[in-house]
Design a protein around this motif. Structure first.
Motif, PDB file in Angstrom:
ATOM      1  N   THR A 128      44.882  42.859  29.442  1.00 22.69           N
ATOM      2  CA  THR A 128      44.374  43.235  30.765  1.00 22.69           C
ATOM      3  C   THR A 128      45.441  42.965  31.824  1.00 22.69           C
ATOM      4  O   THR A 128      45.311  42.063  32.651  1.00 22.69           O
ATOM      5  N   PRO A 129      46.517  43.744  31.842  1.00 27.36           N
ATOM      6  CA  PRO A 129      47.580  43.503  32.823  1.00 27.36           C
ATOM      7  C   PRO A 129      47.089  43.729  34.245  1.00 27.36           C
ATOM      8  O   PRO A 129      46.092  44.409  34.493  1.00 27.36           O
ATOM      9  N   SER A 165      52.720  41.224  39.677  1.00 25.84           N
ATOM     10  CA  SER A 165      51.304  41.581  39.704  1.00 25.84           C
ATOM     11  C   SER A 165      51.122  42.959  40.335  1.00 25.84           C
ATOM     12  O   SER A 165      52.010  43.457  41.030  1.00 25.84           O
ATOM     13  N   SER A 166      49.955  43.561  40.092  1.00 25.71           N
ATOM     14  CA  SER A 166      49.687  44.909  40.597  1.00 25.71           C
ATOM     15  C   SER A 166      48.195  45.092  40.772  1.00 25.71           C
ATOM     16  O   SER A 166      47.431  44.976  39.800  1.00 25.71           O
ATOM     17  N   ILE A 171      42.766  46.604  38.588  1.00 25.46           N
ATOM     18  CA  ILE A 171      41.528  47.373  38.724  1.00 25.46           C
ATOM     19  C   ILE A 171      41.304  48.242  37.488  1.00 25.46           C
ATOM     20  O   ILE A 171      40.191  48.324  36.946  1.00 25.46           O
ATOM     21  N   GLU A 172      42.367  48.896  37.025  1.00 23.79           N
ATOM     22  CA  GLU A 172      42.247  49.725  35.818  1.00 23.79           C
ATOM     23  C   GLU A 172      41.867  48.866  34.609  1.00 23.79           C
ATOM     24  O   GLU A 172      41.021  49.258  33.796  1.00 23.79           O
ATOM     25  N   SER A 173      42.484  47.682  34.479  1.00 23.44           N
ATOM     26  CA  SER A 173      42.163  46.794  33.362  1.00 23.44           C
ATOM     27  C   SER A 173      40.697  46.387  33.393  1.00 23.44           C
ATOM     28  O   SER A 173      40.010  46.402  32.366  1.00 23.44           O
ATOM     29  N   ILE A 174      40.222  46.007  34.565  1.00 22.33           N
ATOM     30  CA  ILE A 174      38.831  45.567  34.680  1.00 22.33           C
ATOM     31  C   ILE A 174      37.885  46.730  34.393  1.00 22.33           C
ATOM     32  O   ILE A 174      36.907  46.587  33.641  1.00 22.33           O
ATOM     33  N   ARG A 175      38.171  47.898  34.973  1.00 15.54           N
ATOM     34  CA  ARG A 175      37.286  49.048  34.788  1.00 15.54           C
ATOM     35  C   ARG A 175      37.232  49.481  33.318  1.00 15.54           C
ATOM     36  O   ARG A 175      36.145  49.734  32.769  1.00 15.54           O
TER      37      ARG A 175
END
Length: 212
Positions: A128-129, A165-166, A171-175
């Motif tokens: 989960t980057p 960090s990004s 957000i993409e990792s969490i989604r």
């Protein structure tokens, strides 16, 4: 089917987090998953003695690092030296690891999809980057829980205002990787209180609008 005799133990340790020239006081969650005989430690933060006491006489199978920020790894080498357990870290966070431990490399890489087994239960590595390039979460389906490190907290994503960090990436990792888990999944975080996927999922658009 009888669930495996696996449990989660928890302690909070205190120390500092340093990056980009700043230092902050922090309290970290240290998680131990196992039974009376064997255990994994997730994030060996600050106090190797306290963590070793929590391990007790159990066999420590490994020290899992959810990411390479120094407050999550500072006690890992001392705990490894004391117990003989390997340190596991995603290779993309080795740049952060070396800032704290330039003379001691992690022992084994973590990769997305790896499955670690303890006390009959599985821990699946989920890359989960975002908070850092090599951040991972550990999903334990038998316990209906995910250990989220600093990727997801009660109230939103982990911080992304520092080097490596990004915000769009987290957000993409969490989604894509976390909010797809069952809503009853308990999120055991790197700092602060636990939450659930179901409690956090409705707020994704708010986090995106907030932009940090």
């Amino acid at each position: 089917m009888t669930p495996p005799p696996v449990r989660v133990d928890h302690l909070v340790t205190s120390g500092t987090f340093s990056l980009d020239g700043g230092t902050w006081e922090v309290d970290n969650n240290v998680w131990l998953i196992g039974d009376d005989h064997e255990v994994y430690v997730i994030d060996a933060a600050h106090d190797a003695d306290a963590i070793a006491d929590a391990v007790g006489g159990r066999r420590l199978l490994g020290i899992i690092c959810t990411h390479g920020h120094d407050d999550h790894i500072d006690a890992a080498p001392a705990l490894a030296d004391r117990t003989g357990a390997p340190i596991l870290l995603h290779p993309e966070d080795e740049v952060l690891w070396r800032m704290r431990h330039p003379d001691r490399a992690p022992d084994k890489p973590l990769a997305d999809g790896d499955v670690l087994t303890v006390a009959g239960a599985q821990l699946r590595v989920v890359h989960t980057p975002g908070h850092s390039p090599g951040a991972v979460c550990l999903h334990a389906p038998a316990l209906t829980t995910v250990f989220s490190g600093d990727t997801l907290f009660q109230g939103g994503p982990g911080a992304t205002g520092r080097s490596y960090s990004s915000f769009p990436t987290i957000i993409e990792s969490i989604r894509e990787r976390l909010l797809t888990l069952p809503p009853e999944t308990v999120v055991r975080t790197g700092h602060g209180d636990s939450t659930t996927i179901g409690d956090e999922a409705p707020h994704l658009d708010e986090w995106i609008a907030r932009g940090h």
